[in-house]
Design an enzyme around this catalytic site. Sequence first.
Site, PDB file in Angstrom:
ATOM      1  N   CYS A   1      -0.409   4.128   2.133  1.00 21.97           N
ATOM      2  CA  CYS A   1      -0.267   3.911   3.597  1.00 21.97           C
ATOM      3  C   CYS A   1       1.185   4.118   4.026  1.00 21.97           C
ATOM      4  CB  CYS A   1      -0.657   2.493   3.995  1.00 21.97           C
ATOM      5  SG  CYS A   1      -2.132   1.862   3.245  1.00 21.97           S
ATOM      6  N   ASP A   2       2.121   3.585   3.265  1.00 23.36           N
ATOM      7  CA  ASP A   2       3.507   3.474   3.741  1.00 23.36           C
ATOM      8  C   ASP A   2       4.503   4.368   3.006  1.00 23.36           C
ATOM      9  OD1 ASP A   2       2.529   1.495   5.391  1.00 23.36           O
ATOM     10  OD2 ASP A   2       3.046  -0.133   4.026  1.00 23.36           O
TER      11      ASP A   2
ATOM     12  N   CYS B   1       0.845  -1.202   0.000  1.00 24.69           N
ATOM     13  CA  CYS B   1       0.000   0.000   0.000  1.00 24.69           C
ATOM     14  C   CYS B   1       0.879   1.249   0.000  1.00 24.69           C
ATOM     15  CB  CYS B   1      -0.921  -0.007   1.219  1.00 24.69           C
ATOM     16  SG  CYS B   1      -1.959   1.456   1.317  1.00 24.69           S
TER      17      CYS B   1
END
Length: 298
Positions: free
Chosen positions: A130-131, A127
């Site tokens: 997300c990261d 992701c």
Amino acid sequence: MIIGGGPAGYTAALYGARAGLTVGLIEKLAPGGQMGKTDMVDNYPGFPDGINGFELAMNMKAGAERFGARTISAQVTGLELSGDVKTLRTPKEDYKARTVILATGAQPRELGIPNERELRGRGVSYCATCDGMFYKGKTVAVVGGGNTAVADALYLSRICEKIYLIHRRDKLRAPQVQQQNLEKAGNVEFIWNSVVKELRFEQRLTGLTVGHKETGGLRELECAGVFIAVGQVPETELFKDQVELDSSGYVVAGEDCRTSIPGVFAAGDLRAKPLRQIVTAASDGAVAATAAQEFLDM
Ligand code: NAP
């Protein structure tokens, strides 16, 4: 009852609640599913400047709740779908309903190479939104050639110093315009006809060994992170012994979203269908809720 709080689930909740049904939606994580982890959604109509995926998810949730749909934050651990009254089990409580809409979506597919799971969170990610920030100013790789891989590479190109886009063919599956956007970014290097052979690491990922599919030649790439975007697998494990699935694990249900069990409907990415997008998930949600209402009226 609806299982899953992505665009399919919340659209079903909206249509069900507006039709006067008592609607409960069970979601184990945050609303939005995969959409909720998307930085910018540009192809859901009505948002000429695009919209952040999590914001869109919260809007969908609020829209359904405005008409009385209730969100239950829990993980469904068991299901009994046959019979007139279906039961959904969660660790705290059981829920009973005469109709169930399955909207559990799909999850990212793993590459299936050694150490992939062990390095998750230590350089291996599924992701980018997300990261990505963990890799600010660093070199990373993205694996895949579909819309997700391209969107991830573009997103990371604004945060990271350099991006390798590794694809097993010499042509992206994503539309041509997306490739042009990546070329314009200036810090994306395409590694065509190549697959990841090895994840190299000490405490964390330090690089990849990629193999050329035609020449067999190996190349070592130094990178702090790899974002794997090679498609999805449906989240159907929970009901695989009850509802008919196809050979890839997707629920067999036609455009009317009816599954092999009366009163059970499938909406969104978990359904066998040609195009998995937010707009088609939302469409399924509306169809499934309407079919559920008709079923209850019979
Ligand atoms: P996808 O379209 O199925 O693409 C998967 C990519 O990974 C393909 O390029 C495939 O290569 C490659 N691949 C598959 N297995 C592999 C393996 N074992 N090793 C190396 N490469 C592998 O998946 P997706 O990009 O996640 O998209 C899923 C769906 O969501 C699609 O319908 C997509 O259009 C949609 N989506 C849309 C948007 C958007 O429009 N904003 C964003 C994200 C996703 P090949 O090309 O050789 O098959």
